[in-house]
Design a protein around this motif. Sequence first.
Motif, mmCIF file in Angstrom:
data_model
loop_
_atom_site.group_PDB
_atom_site.id
_atom_site.type_symbol
_atom_site.label_atom_id
_atom_site.label_comp_id
_atom_site.label_asym_id
_atom_site.label_seq_id
_atom_site.Cartn_x
_atom_site.Cartn_y
_atom_site.Cartn_z
ATOM 1 N N MET B 1 0.847 -1.199 0.000
ATOM 2 C CA MET B 1 0.000 0.000 0.000
ATOM 3 C C MET B 1 0.881 1.246 0.000
ATOM 4 O O MET B 1 1.971 1.258 0.536
ATOM 5 N N ILE B 22 -20.572 9.332 -0.262
ATOM 6 C CA ILE B 22 -19.607 8.281 -0.611
ATOM 7 C C ILE B 22 -20.007 7.674 -1.945
ATOM 8 O O ILE B 22 -21.190 7.457 -2.206
ATOM 9 N N VAL B 25 -16.627 1.570 -4.923
ATOM 10 C CA VAL B 25 -16.368 0.371 -4.143
ATOM 11 C C VAL B 25 -14.883 0.053 -4.272
ATOM 12 O O VAL B 25 -14.290 0.281 -5.331
ATOM 13 N N VAL B 26 -14.278 -0.473 -3.208
ATOM 14 C CA VAL B 26 -12.880 -0.880 -3.292
ATOM 15 C C VAL B 26 -12.821 -2.269 -3.911
ATOM 16 O O VAL B 26 -13.121 -3.272 -3.261
ATOM 17 N N ALA B 27 -12.502 -2.307 -5.194
ATOM 18 C CA ALA B 27 -12.380 -3.579 -5.906
ATOM 19 C C ALA B 27 -11.283 -3.398 -6.942
ATOM 20 O O ALA B 27 -10.776 -2.287 -7.127
ATOM 21 N N GLU B 32 -13.122 3.768 -3.776
ATOM 22 C CA GLU B 32 -14.197 4.494 -3.118
ATOM 23 C C GLU B 32 -13.684 5.881 -2.743
ATOM 24 O O GLU B 32 -12.500 6.051 -2.407
ATOM 25 N N LEU B 34 -14.763 8.951 -0.201
ATOM 26 C CA LEU B 34 -15.582 9.517 0.876
ATOM 27 C C LEU B 34 -15.281 11.007 0.908
ATOM 28 O O LEU B 34 -14.117 11.400 1.004
ATOM 29 N N LYS B 49 -5.124 6.197 -0.201
ATOM 30 C CA LYS B 49 -4.440 4.933 0.102
ATOM 31 C C LYS B 49 -4.628 4.043 -1.107
ATOM 32 O O LYS B 49 -5.768 3.704 -1.463
ATOM 33 N N ALA B 51 -3.470 0.568 -3.589
ATOM 34 C CA ALA B 51 -2.820 -0.738 -3.671
ATOM 35 C C ALA B 51 -1.796 -0.784 -4.781
ATOM 36 O O ALA B 51 -0.976 -1.704 -4.838
ATOM 37 N N ARG B 76 -13.000 17.581 2.175
ATOM 38 C CA ARG B 76 -11.897 16.627 2.386
ATOM 39 C C ARG B 76 -12.292 15.310 1.708
ATOM 40 O O ARG B 76 -13.369 14.773 1.971
ATOM 41 N N SER B 78 -11.359 11.365 1.093
ATOM 42 C CA SER B 78 -10.590 10.216 1.571
ATOM 43 C C SER B 78 -10.815 9.069 0.594
ATOM 44 O O SER B 78 -11.954 8.669 0.351
ATOM 45 N N ILE B 79 -9.722 8.552 0.033
ATOM 46 C CA ILE B 79 -9.819 7.597 -1.071
ATOM 47 C C ILE B 79 -9.159 6.278 -0.686
ATOM 48 O O ILE B 79 -8.015 6.254 -0.232
ATOM 49 N N ASN B 80 -9.909 5.185 -0.869
ATOM 50 C CA ASN B 80 -9.333 3.837 -0.807
ATOM 51 C C ASN B 80 -9.340 3.303 -2.227
ATOM 52 O O ASN B 80 -10.410 3.127 -2.836
#
Lengths: 312, 105
Positions: B1, B22, B25-27, B32, B34, B49, B51, B76, B78-80
């Motif tokens: 990561m 939001i 989806v984290v795939a 995703e 937020l 963040k 992968a 703000r 926030s990203i996965n």
Amino acid sequence: MTAPFRDITPAERARSTSFYEASARTRLELLLDAGSFVEFIGPEQREISPHLNIFDLPEQFDDGIVVGHGRLDGAPVFVAAQEGRFMGGAFGEVHGAKLTGLLRAAREIGRIPVLILFDTGGVRLQEANAGELAIAEIMRAVMEARAAGVKVIGLIGGRSGCYGGGGLIAGCCSALAVSEPGRIAVSGPEVIETNRGVEEFDSRDRALVWRTMGGKHRRLLGAADVFAHDNVQDFREAALALLDLVGPFGLERLKAEQERLADRLRRYGACLDAVDIWTAEGIAHAETVPELPADQFIALADRIGRTSRDAR
Amino acid sequence: MEDFSFQHNVRARAGGTRQTAIVGVVASGNLEVLVERVLPDAECALDIKTAALGFGEVWRAVIGDFVERYSPGGLRFSINDGGARPDTVSLRLAQAVRLIAENGQ
């Protein structure tokens, strides 16, 4: 809403939205009365998995499950929806705890039903023990909620199906609705093939997978009570119908369920394929069942009449 | 990561009254986003963040373009990220701004 959607009612939007394709959040938005959904422990609270970081894997802010409450035709319901695209909708520690907490809240209140929108491959293996414990806790919470008078309805039609511990939890529910792409089982196709060999189960044979685990077979076996078209409105109507149908839960009902399952095993235990079971159920040209359009299939399933309405 | 953080000064406050939204989806190949309305009107911040390792400069370019086009003041993000392509990232960011610009909670 944007201009093209202005004249579309929520019901029309729900009718034209595939349950299989939709995200967990979209499913809930369209399943419940418009604007009624309120989330518990939303993504802004960042209750993420404590385990995935150790494996250098990406997290999701809701840990792959959306829980909350809303209204269905004006009546309050608790809801949980798994996101099948995040780690196959698998149960981890936080994911499971959110569903356990929801079911315990329902048990305490004692009247408000729970809808679980399953979309899961089972336990998240990176969280193996915590995930397995979560399954056990959820199964107990479902039975305690039902014993307290709560109806627990499972809706199954997502891309990950309902496998592993999800299949066990589904078996504990008061009633299930399933669509054709929905699958219900414990061991998935690849698991069976890995453990028992390709002669036992060829996981690449899609037709075999669907006629063994798919929605049509589960409906004809009586495991699922309603067969839904693959759109969110149909699942909404299925949930309303099941909430009407489900009777009180107690020892008598459990005994009836045991008898139903024993009878099923007696009748079909020697069958080697789902087509043999359908033939034994009295369906003419059983080999054509997988190709039947949904409307014709529903008519057939209603005629066979093998539902678990009196058991479960 | 791999983690990245970006802060930008922006022309104008983002529209609407919603506090959070939001999307995504984290795939694999997806992410995703937020978004929360928690900053002063002339600022925006993005925490990522991902992968996929080694794409810091691509993120910087995509975020710079997004901030210039949408002026998401006060937000703000926030990203996965599960390894999404730049076009998918741009799409999700635009969807997030659009969603929080709606009126409501």
